[in-house]
Enzyme design. Structure first.
Site, PDB file in Angstrom:
ATOM      1  N   PRO A  41     113.893 -76.175 145.293  1.00  0.00           N
ATOM      2  CA  PRO A  41     112.448 -75.951 145.240  1.00  0.00           C
ATOM      3  C   PRO A  41     111.729 -76.552 144.043  1.00  0.00           C
ATOM      4  CG  PRO A  41     113.612 -73.983 144.553  1.00  0.00           C
ATOM      5  CD  PRO A  41     114.665 -74.937 145.046  1.00  0.00           C
ATOM      6  N   ASP A  95     112.098 -88.326 147.088  1.00  0.00           N
ATOM      7  CA  ASP A  95     110.784 -87.817 147.475  1.00  0.00           C
ATOM      8  C   ASP A  95     109.966 -87.454 146.244  1.00  0.00           C
ATOM      9  OD1 ASP A  95     110.713 -88.052 150.161  1.00  0.00           O
ATOM     10  OD2 ASP A  95     111.090 -85.956 150.624  1.00  0.00           O
ATOM     11  N   LYS A 129     106.210 -94.376 147.051  1.00  0.00           N
ATOM     12  CA  LYS A 129     105.579 -95.648 146.704  1.00  0.00           C
ATOM     13  C   LYS A 129     106.063 -96.805 147.572  1.00  0.00           C
ATOM     14  CE  LYS A 129     104.800 -94.258 141.911  1.00  0.00           C
ATOM     15  NZ  LYS A 129     105.069 -94.539 140.478  1.00  0.00           N
ATOM     16  N   ASP A 178     114.955 -78.314 151.376  1.00  0.00           N
ATOM     17  CA  ASP A 178     116.052 -78.584 152.302  1.00  0.00           C
ATOM     18  C   ASP A 178     115.667 -79.765 153.189  1.00  0.00           C
ATOM     19  OD1 ASP A 178     118.587 -77.208 153.795  1.00  0.00           O
ATOM     20  OD2 ASP A 178     117.197 -78.055 155.249  1.00  0.00           O
TER      21      ASP A 178
END
Length: 424
Positions: A183, A206, A228, A261
């Site tokens: 998280p 990410d 990007k 996840d």
């Protein structure tokens, strides 16, 4: 002449213990004592395949459960000379020093190595601080300094798990690993995820993947920020899929590092499909998912006995009345449990309105957690009728999670209050 006596008069300098691995599979092991010390030792003995027999006047519920399930056998009485008959290994772990002395004496007479849990130096064997990791068994002895041996064992295990220490010099085979980074807090990535990340040749990350994890990578590792990657918005996922496949086909081990996840609103299955279609081996490493972890860190359980029997996680990336929406909002409004909204801050007014129109009371607790698990975490507590206005007034921005339902009103402070009330 070699010394063949049972007890040497002069102890050698240094640690006299010789670390060795015993093959106890199918062999009798006797544990005298059925308390918490025995309970801690039994798991590894059972895992080794030993035929474990416990002799004790009483046993803990956990030890009793092991006997009930057939993992061990138990004799409920005090120790008697002769109980070690046929044993290959013994452990004396009662709370009676005289009994432990007698067990060691019988073991010595029968030439059975015996651990004495209360005074280790008076036994004929000692239990090292142990750990098992991916087919390895680690054991550390520190001349009776148990805290030191445990600390070194823990450090070695953590180093292996994190990839700081590599246990296999063989280059990892080309392929793709879809890794959930957790998280936000870098410490919340799974052990396996961190280990595979440490062996990556190429990392496609990410925006929400913990950036601290990337800082740990060696300079030879290529890192691509998926946010990007050029191309238009509709082509972004296709470009990511191509990057993964091309990297693996170029002979690289590629880690696709995601926040949370891979399969919880992470498009992980799309990436798996792309790899499978291209004939690229792919491994999925689940991650600690934010819809559960972030509320937990803020003191909110998504379920609680006697309060809620269900929780639902919903994507808020499209409005309730959008033709692409797959969510039955009126049905959600009728539920009594916990509702966790992801990507919902931009449309919080619409979600709050549709839930109230569907029957959720306006005074239902609603908590918004921004940047959960990070040092910058912010927690806004409101109710369904006021949460939208509060979010705008206090400048809450993504990434944030919205929790709606009875448990959304819980916190660490309320838990302390409940505990105090129960104690009173």
């Amino acid at each position: 002449m070699p010394n063949t006596s049972d007890v040497t008069q002069e102890q050698p300098t240094g640690d006299p213990n010789y670390l060795v691995g015993l093959d106890l599979n199918g062999r009798r092991v006797v544990v005298v004592g059925g308390g918490s010390v025995a309970q801690r030792r039994l798991g590894l003995l059972i895992a080794s395949g030993a035929h474990v027999h416990v002799v004790s006047r009483a046993v803990t519920p956990a030890v009793e459960a092991m006997a009930t399930s057939g993992q061990i056998s138990v004799t409920l009485r005090g120790y008697a000379d002769g109980d070690l008959e046929g044993a290959w290994y013994a452990i004396a772990c009662t709370d009676e020093p005289e009994t432990n002395t007698a067990v060691v004496a019988e073991a010595t007479r029968r030439r059975i190595f015996c651990v004495r849990a209360d005074i280790a130096r008076l036994g004929t064997a000692v239990t090292p601080a142990t750990a098992r990791y991916d087919g390895l068994t680690l054991g550390v002895l520190a001349s009776g300094q148990h805290r030191r041996s445990a600390a070194v064992r823990n450090a070695l295990l953590e180093a292996l798990q994190s990839g700081v220490v590599i246990d296999d010099s063989t280059p990892i085979a080309p392929g793709v690993a879809l890794v959930g980074g957790g998280p936000g807090d870098p410490d919340l990535i799974t052990v396996r995820g961190r280990r595979l990340l440490a062996r990556a040749d190429l990392v496609v990350a990410d925006r929400l993947a913990p950036p601290e994890l990337l800082a740990e990578l060696g300079p030879e590792v290529e890192v691509i920020d998926a946010a990007k990657i050029p191309y238009g918005r509709a082509m972004a996922q296709e470009a990511i899929n191509s990057t993964l496949v091309e990297g693996a086909k170029a002979g690289k081990f590629v880690v696709r590092l995601k926040g949370g996840d891979p399969y919880v609103f992470g498009r992980g299955y799309e990436e798996l499909e792309a790899c499978v279609d291209a004939g690229v081996p792919v491994t999925v490493v689940p991650g600690v998912t934010s819809p559960i972890a972030v509320p937990a860190v803020a003191g909110i359980p998504v379920t609680h006995r006697g309060v809620t029997h269900e929780f639902v996680v919903v994507s808020g990336h499209v409005a309730p009345d959008h033709p692409d929406s797959l969510v039955d909002w009126p049905a959600l409004a009728r539920l009594r449990g916990t509702l966790v909204l992801m990507m919902a801050v931009e449309r919080i007014e619409q979600f709050a309105t549709v839930l109230q129109e569907g029957g959720r009371p306006s005074d239902t607790p609603a908590t918004v957690i921004q940047e959960g698990t990070l040092r910058t975490q912010r927690v806004l507590r409101a109710d369904l009728g006021t949460v939208a206005a509060r979010v705008r007034a206090e400048g809450i921005r993504p990434p944030a999670i919205v929790v709606i339902g009875p448990t959304a009103g819980f916190s660490a402070d309320s838990a302390a209050s409940h505990a105090d009330s129960a104690a009173g």
